[in-house]
Enzyme design. Structure first.
Site, short mmCIF file in Angstrom:
data_model
loop_
_atom_site.label_atom_id
_atom_site.label_comp_id
_atom_site.label_asym_id
_atom_site.label_seq_id
_atom_site.Cartn_x
_atom_site.Cartn_y
_atom_site.Cartn_z
N LYS A 129 6.21 78.67 54.25
CA LYS A 129 6.52 77.63 55.26
C LYS A 129 6.09 78.05 56.68
O LYS A 129 6.88 78.00 57.63
CB LYS A 129 8.01 77.30 55.25
O1 LIG Z 1 12.41 71.18 50.59
C1 LIG Z 1 12.37 72.32 50.08
C2 LIG Z 1 11.31 73.18 50.26
C3 LIG Z 1 11.32 74.38 49.62
N1 LIG Z 1 12.34 74.77 48.84
C4 LIG Z 1 12.27 76.09 48.18
O2 LIG Z 1 12.21 75.88 46.77
C5 LIG Z 1 13.04 76.83 46.10
C6 LIG Z 1 14.17 76.11 45.40
O3 LIG Z 1 14.92 77.02 44.64
P1 LIG Z 1 16.04 76.53 43.57
O4 LIG Z 1 16.61 77.80 43.08
O5 LIG Z 1 15.28 75.79 42.48
O6 LIG Z 1 16.99 75.69 44.30
C7 LIG Z 1 13.49 77.82 47.17
O7 LIG Z 1 12.55 78.86 47.24
C8 LIG Z 1 13.44 77.01 48.45
O8 LIG Z 1 13.22 77.80 49.58
C9 LIG Z 1 13.39 73.92 48.65
O9 LIG Z 1 14.36 74.21 47.94
N2 LIG Z 1 13.39 72.71 49.29
#
Ligand SMILES: O=c1ccn([C@@H]2O[C@H](COP(=O)(O)O)[C@@H](O)[C@H]2O)c(=O)[nH]1
Length: 279
Positions: free
Chosen positions: A96
């Site tokens: 990001k």
């Molecule tokens: O809007 C967003 C953008 C990025 N993320 C990222 O995705 C994963 C989600 O992890 P989970 O364990 O499946 O919840 C994480 O690395 C976030 O930083 C997001 O969740 N939402």
């Protein structure tokens, strides 16, 4: 040279519409019986790579969980990326990044130039210094067949206050981002290389995602409460462009590689059913 959009289109056709995140949370390291240190991080990543690197279209390491161990953690990230590439997975680094253009150029070199130790197929980027400030990432990605996924409507509840704010032209911040990325993908076949991040948790968006012509990364499934069945509500007619993404839901099944593979197969089947794509 093939574009990222072309490579992603083929990877999804061959392996299915799924991105799995590598997010080595301290709690997951402990649950896997690993130490919360670089050795534990290395073992965790090697296990995930061995379990799913040869079967998932896209793998998305979350940079923060590597950076917290400093240079040695970043070293693990570098080797994890190399191993994933050797197994045929596309690598999407969730980092990001965003800044003034001259600094974005350095980020572009760090992640999207094949000569860099941290070279990946695609990165996530933040548009809040203006989508135009990300131009060096777009041009470096285009030069080397890479991709960029720009935040539009994020999965966290706090995002809406910024992303749904309405500007002087009556469009939301998110719609401005969506429109600028759509422009970059205009005419690309079979798919543009510039994607958006739209959370699986956001419900009906009220935004026009139909003409993006690029991949729509959908995090927020599983641990954050999003469901494959809910993707139709979020994406509507843009559903075929969605790349569903899971991290903790899959990683929580470890440390046995067979269990990680089973969890991956399960969520992939759910996503195929929701997206209407055949096996
Ligand atoms: O809007 C967003 C953008 C990025 N993320 C990222 O995705 C994963 C989600 O992890 P989970 O364990 O499946 O919840 C994480 O690395 C976030 O930083 C997001 O969740 N939402």
């Amino acid at each position: 040279m093939e574009t990222f959009g072309t490579r992603l289109h083929r990877a999804v056709a061959e392996r299915g519409p799924l991105c799995v995140g590598i997010d080595p949370h301290p709690g997951l390291l402990t649950a896997w019986g690993l130490s919360d240190d670089v050795a534990g991080l290395e073992r965790f990543c090697a296990t995930v790579v061995e379990a799913i690197g040869d079967r998932v279209a896209v793998v998305k390491p979350q940079s923060a969980f590597f950076e917290r161990f400093g240079a040695r953690g970043v070293g693990v990230l570098e080797s994890t990326i190399r191993q994933l590439r050797d197994l045929g997975a596309l690598t999407l680094l969730d980092v990001k990044r965003g800044d003034i253009g001259s600094t974005v150029a350095a980020y572009a070199s760090a992640y999207l130039d094949p000569s860099s130790p941290l070279y990946v197929d695609a990165v996530t980027a933040s548009p809040y210094l203006g989508v135009g400030s990300l131009a060096p990432m777009f041009s470096t990605a285009a030069e080397h067949g890479g991709g960029v996924f720009v935040l539009a409507l994020t999965s966290n509840p706090e995002g809406a206050s910024v992303q749904r704010a309405v500007g002087a032209d009556g469009r939301t911040v998110a719609q401005t981002v969506i429109d600028e990325i759509s422009q970059l993908n205009r005419g690309a076949e079979p798919l543009g290389s510039f994607g958006l991040v739209v959370g699986a948790t956001v419900g009906e968006t009220g935004h026009d995602l139909d003409s993006v012509n690029g991949p729509l990364l959908a995090p927020g499934l599983g641990a954050q409460g999003g469901t494959p069945a809910g993707l139709r509500t979020v994406f509507g007619a843009a559903l075929p462009s969605v790349l569903p993404s899971y991290s903790r839901e899959v990683l929580g099944a470890g440390p046995d590689p067979a269990d990680l593979r089973a969890a991956t197969e399960r969520v992939l089947a759910d996503c195929r059913a929701a997206l209407g794509t055949a096996d």
